[in-house]
Write an enzyme that holds these catalytic residues in place. Structure first.
Site, PDB file in Angstrom:
ATOM      1  N   CYS A   2      15.857   0.682  35.029  1.00  0.00           N
ATOM      2  CA  CYS A   2      16.034  -0.569  35.749  1.00  0.00           C
ATOM      3  C   CYS A   2      15.808  -1.727  34.790  1.00  0.00           C
ATOM      4  CB  CYS A   2      15.024  -0.671  36.881  1.00  0.00           C
ATOM      5  SG  CYS A   2      14.984   0.791  37.913  1.00  0.00           S
ATOM      6  N   ARG A  27      21.604  -1.922  32.810  1.00  0.00           N
ATOM      7  CA  ARG A  27      20.549  -0.899  32.881  1.00  0.00           C
ATOM      8  C   ARG A  27      20.516  -0.197  34.236  1.00  0.00           C
ATOM      9  NH1 ARG A  27      16.411  -1.676  28.845  1.00  0.00           N
ATOM     10  NH2 ARG A  27      15.179  -0.227  30.054  1.00  0.00           N
ATOM     11  N   TRP A  74      18.124   1.037  39.157  1.00  0.00           N
ATOM     12  CA  TRP A  74      18.824   2.327  39.085  1.00  0.00           C
ATOM     13  C   TRP A  74      17.928   3.282  39.870  1.00  0.00           C
ATOM     14  CZ3 TRP A  74      18.060   7.356  37.293  1.00  0.00           C
ATOM     15  CH2 TRP A  74      19.227   8.136  37.170  1.00  0.00           C
ATOM     16  N   ASN A  98      10.020  -0.315  36.474  1.00  0.00           N
ATOM     17  CA  ASN A  98      11.029   0.537  35.852  1.00  0.00           C
ATOM     18  C   ASN A  98      10.338   1.842  35.494  1.00  0.00           C
ATOM     19  OD1 ASN A  98      13.070   1.678  34.268  1.00  0.00           O
ATOM     20  ND2 ASN A  98      12.373   0.611  32.433  1.00  0.00           N
ATOM     21  N   GLY A  99      10.932   2.988  35.875  1.00  0.00           N
ATOM     22  CA  GLY A  99      10.328   4.272  35.518  1.00  0.00           C
ATOM     23  C   GLY A  99      10.056   5.116  36.753  1.00  0.00           C
ATOM     24  N   GLU A 482      33.021  14.292  22.949  1.00  0.00           N
ATOM     25  CA  GLU A 482      32.824  12.858  23.182  1.00  0.00           C
ATOM     26  C   GLU A 482      33.975  12.270  24.005  1.00  0.00           C
ATOM     27  OE1 GLU A 482      30.494  10.864  22.940  1.00  0.00           O
ATOM     28  OE2 GLU A 482      31.293   8.850  22.637  1.00  0.00           O
ATOM     29  N   LYS A 486      33.536  10.389  27.530  1.00  0.00           N
ATOM     30  CA  LYS A 486      34.021   9.011  27.742  1.00  0.00           C
ATOM     31  C   LYS A 486      34.892   8.941  28.991  1.00  0.00           C
ATOM     32  CE  LYS A 486      32.034   7.406  25.629  1.00  0.00           C
ATOM     33  NZ  LYS A 486      30.974   7.388  24.656  1.00  0.00           N
ATOM     34  N   GLU A 489      32.886   9.542  32.309  1.00  0.00           N
ATOM     35  CA  GLU A 489      31.912   8.540  32.737  1.00  0.00           C
ATOM     36  C   GLU A 489      32.551   7.264  33.265  1.00  0.00           C
ATOM     37  OE1 GLU A 489      30.108   7.416  28.370  1.00  0.00           O
ATOM     38  OE2 GLU A 489      28.775   7.105  30.039  1.00  0.00           O
ATOM     39  N   HIS A 505      39.194  31.956  25.061  1.00  0.00           N
ATOM     40  CA  HIS A 505      38.112  32.797  25.593  1.00  0.00           C
ATOM     41  C   HIS A 505      37.783  32.431  27.037  1.00  0.00           C
ATOM     42  CE1 HIS A 505      37.467  34.687  21.736  1.00  0.00           C
ATOM     43  NE2 HIS A 505      37.619  33.488  21.199  1.00  0.00           N
ATOM     44  N   LYS A 604      22.757   2.157  31.247  1.00  0.00           N
ATOM     45  CA  LYS A 604      22.931   2.181  29.795  1.00  0.00           C
ATOM     46  C   LYS A 604      21.788   2.896  29.100  1.00  0.00           C
ATOM     47  CE  LYS A 604      24.738   0.894  25.842  1.00  0.00           C
ATOM     48  NZ  LYS A 604      25.869   1.716  25.388  1.00  0.00           N
TER      49      LYS A 604
HETATM   50  O1  M6R Z   1      20.550   4.980  23.741  1.00  0.00           O
HETATM   51  P1  M6R Z   1      20.885   6.412  23.416  1.00  0.00           P
HETATM   52  O2  M6R Z   1      21.851   6.525  22.264  1.00  0.00           O
HETATM   53  O3  M6R Z   1      19.671   7.257  23.201  1.00  0.00           O
HETATM   54  O4  M6R Z   1      21.622   6.945  24.699  1.00  0.00           O
HETATM   55  C1  M6R Z   1      22.006   8.289  24.803  1.00  0.00           C
HETATM   56  C2  M6R Z   1      22.961   8.522  25.950  1.00  0.00           C
HETATM   57  O5  M6R Z   1      22.374   8.131  27.160  1.00  0.00           O
HETATM   58  C3  M6R Z   1      24.268   7.727  25.772  1.00  0.00           C
HETATM   59  O6  M6R Z   1      24.896   8.035  24.577  1.00  0.00           O
HETATM   60  C4  M6R Z   1      25.236   8.040  26.941  1.00  0.00           C
HETATM   61  O7  M6R Z   1      25.645   9.355  26.893  1.00  0.00           O
HETATM   62  C5  M6R Z   1      26.417   7.072  26.904  1.00  0.00           C
HETATM   63  N1  M6R Z   1      26.577   6.452  28.179  1.00  0.00           N
HETATM   64  C6  M6R Z   1      27.708   7.714  26.560  1.00  0.00           C
HETATM   65  O8  M6R Z   1      28.763   6.818  26.549  1.00  0.00           O
END
Ligand code: M6R
Length: 609
Positions: A2, A27, A74, A98-99, A482, A486, A489, A505, A604
């Site tokens: 958050c 966040r 969040w 937050n947490g 990756e 992308k 998400e 496989h 984020k």
């Molecule tokens: O801040 P960080 O690099 O530790 O974050 C890791 C992941 O949460 C972050 O890379 C996440 O997978 C992204 N949203 C991917 O686009």
């Protein structure tokens, strides 16, 4: 995850807090709320959904007090509705959190037995009740906090405002970040630097167990026993302009376009342009120390984990050092064997990811040296590591990691070259050839960005596929993972990444004419093998979108769509191939009207385990 912001000062608290929340919204954005003084009364407004609905709700409200707190959520405990939104006000106390309070069930039961009236399903509200209980026993707000902290288990940053003391803000933390910005006669307390830089670049980073008690603009710091402590003030060099969209439609789009500069900045600090050698001046580990390591353990989450997977190929082939990669949330729970001859490397954009931070602490406790690859200076991971390489990509706001990801790969490649020199596994000439190859990256990435228009035009057609499979071999396999991440998400479409050779496989059963296959097939030593895998998919009707090197007529003939990346050293290919993969996700998300920078259910910075 958050976002938290609190303000005391001469500016209008409502304006400052809403602007801070706008910068922190990445966040978490399930609900928002503020508690702001109007005269001596603390008024609370909360709203489910994104910040705009709260802004609409309070647009005609004027608050005449000097201070307030705000929150963008969040959700962890309790649905994202109004009653669960923060701030939580109990008697004269309002808090934002937050947490996660892990022992909330026990606390909740006890409070209910004692007759507390709970108005939400959250763990956060309980903290306000605990503070009020202490205040009723005669404690002031600092004493109350010191008595409550030992009762809380878990990770938290908590900001408190108190109706009885309109000029006072108090904050404390364990595990998740909390920063204090010290301006000219004003104080901004927030979970993230983005909410502070508008007002001041002088920042104090609160450590676990520390408390800040700010009366007017006088911030005082205390340890867990209530003893006054002095703290360093850091001057940070990020500006508000760096966190603006600068004419782009989305932060993600801007950040994709920033990659030539981000990669250049990542390399600039670490390369001697005359000798073309890697010079990790501020690494924090001497050559002699590096020679003592016989293994590298990389730890990360999400995209950063993909960057680490990609780096394994270069660390092993160039520096000849065995390399293990683990997902941070898995690592501690598999009883890993920790040896002091292992260099423990964390990779994180934010430097606040809870699982990665927990692994760092776990390894540090076992006596291992920690090297952090991080984008955010002074973040928790950066502060706790023994050694560091910054990615220097600038603030990344879009939830979808783009420029930080490619910068992580290049930073890890520089580490591989640095180790290769120290261990003498490559000679000076070989290293400078590879460095020259990497220095071409910014202009080569510019060329890849030219595909932007094609993806924009093709998005409508591409959106009709029922799913997307990403294929790559070697260091391109992590880029396949990756690419799929992308796409998932930000478009919510089905996508999976595979090592090309693994498809037969099992996953090849998914292939038919409605399945798009994004095949990464640059001209490298694995080219022929990749072509065979593409033929296998073609034979089953899969629609090939190929990413290849320059004008590769053969590959072009095998594909429905062909996207060229420039001819480059093979180390550059994972970075170059990342660009079309990012553009594909971005334009599909726009085509499908998704909220690109704030995709559903995500945040984020993942500061809970
Ligand atoms: O801040 P960080 O690099 O530790 O974050 C890791 C992941 O949460 C972050 O890379 C996440 O997978 C992204 N949203 C991917 O686009």
């Amino acid at each position: 995850m958050c976002g938290i912001v609190g303000y005391w000062g001469p500016n209008e608290p409502k304006k400052v807090i809403l602007s801070g929340l706008r910068r922190l919204e990445y966040r978490g954005y399930d609900s928002t709320g503020v508690a702001i003084f109007d005269q001596k009364e603390l008024k609370v407004f909360r709203s489910p959904g994104k910040l705009v609905s709260l802004e609409e709700k309070i647009k005609n409200n004027h608050f005449s007090g000097p201070a307030g707190i705000g929150h963008t959520r969040w959700a962890t405990h309790g649905e994202p509705n109004e009653k669960n939104a923060h701030p939580h006000k109990v008697d004269s106390i309002a808090i934002v959190h937050n947490g996660i309070i892990e022992n909330y069930v026990q606390i909740r039961q006890k409070l209910i037995q004692e007759g507390a009236k709970l108005s939400s399903d959250t763990d956060s509200e309980l903290v306000a009740h605990l503070l009020v209980k202490e205040i009723k026993k005669g404690s002031d707000i600092l004493k109350a906090t010191l008595n409550v902290i030992p009762q809380l288990h878990g990770a938290y940053s908590i900001l408190v405002i108190n109706e009885k003391e309109p000029d006072t803000l108090l904050a404390f933390k364990n595990g998740t970040p909390m920063l204090v910005g010290l301006g000219q006669k004003e104080v901004v307390i927030a979970s993230d630097v983005q909410a502070i830089i508008e007002h001041t670049n002088k920042i104090v980073y609160l450590e676990d167990g520390e408390i800040v008690l700010s009366h007017k603009s006088d911030a005082q710091f205390f340890d867990i026993k209530g003893k006054k402590i002095s703290k360093d003030i850091h001057e940070i060099n990020w500006t508000t302009a760096m966190a603006e969209k600068a004419g782009f439609n989305h932060f993600m789009e801007k950040e994709i376009y920033e990659q030539p500069r981000a990669l250049g900045q990542t390399m600039a600090e670490h390369i001697d342009h005359k000798t073309k050698h890697v010079v990790l001046k501020n690494l924090g580990l001497t050559d002699a120390e590096l020679l003592n390591f016989n293994r590298i353990q990389l730890i990360a989450c999400g995209s950063a984990w993909h960057a680490a997977l990609c780096a394994k190929y270069f660390l092993e082939s160039l520096a000849k050092i065995p390399c293990d990669i683990d997902i941070a949330s898995e690592f501690r729970y598999r009883s890993p064997i920790l040896e002091k001859t292992t260099l423990f490397v964390t990779v994180s954009q934010s430097g606040e990811t809870a699982d990665t931070l927990a692994c760092l602490r776990f390894a540090k406790k076992a006596g291992l040296k920690i090297l952090s690859i991080c984008n955010v200076q002074h973040s928790s991971i950066d502060r706790e590591a023994n050694a560091r390489i910054y990615t220097n990509a600038g603030p990344e706001i879009g939830v979808c990691s783009t420029k930080a990801f490619t910068a992580q790969i290049v930073a890890l490649q520089l580490l591989a070259l640095h180790l290769a020199r120290v261990k003498n596994t490559l000679n000076g000439e070989q290293i400078s050839d590879l460095v020259s190859g990497l220095l071409a990256l910014p202009s080569q990435v510019e060329v890849c960005l030219n595909h932007d228009k094609w993806f924009k035009d093709a998005a409508q057609t591409l959106a009709k596929y029922k799913g997307f499979l990403y294929l790559g071999r070697g260091a391109l396999y992590p880029i396949a993972l990756e690419g799929a991440l992308k796409l998932k998400e930000i478009t919510y479409l089905h996508a999976e990444g595979f090592a090309s050779g693994e498809l037969k496989h099992g996953p090849i059963a998914l292939v038919d004419k409605d399945m798009a296959i994004i095949a990464m097939c640059p001209k490298d030593e694995l080219y022929e093998k990749n072509i065979s895998n593409i033929e296998e998919v073609r034979a089953r009707g899969g629609q090939i979108i190929a990413i290849g090197t320059e004008a590769d007529e053969h590959l072009k003939n095998l594909s429905q769509y062909y996207l060229a990346i420039p001819k480059a050293i093979s180390m550059a290919n994972p970075i170059l191939a990342s660009i079309p993969v990012q553009l594909l996700s971005y334009h599909l998300a726009c085509e499908l009207n998704r909220d690109v920078d704030k995709p559903r259910n995500l945040a984020k910075s993942v500061t809970v385990e």
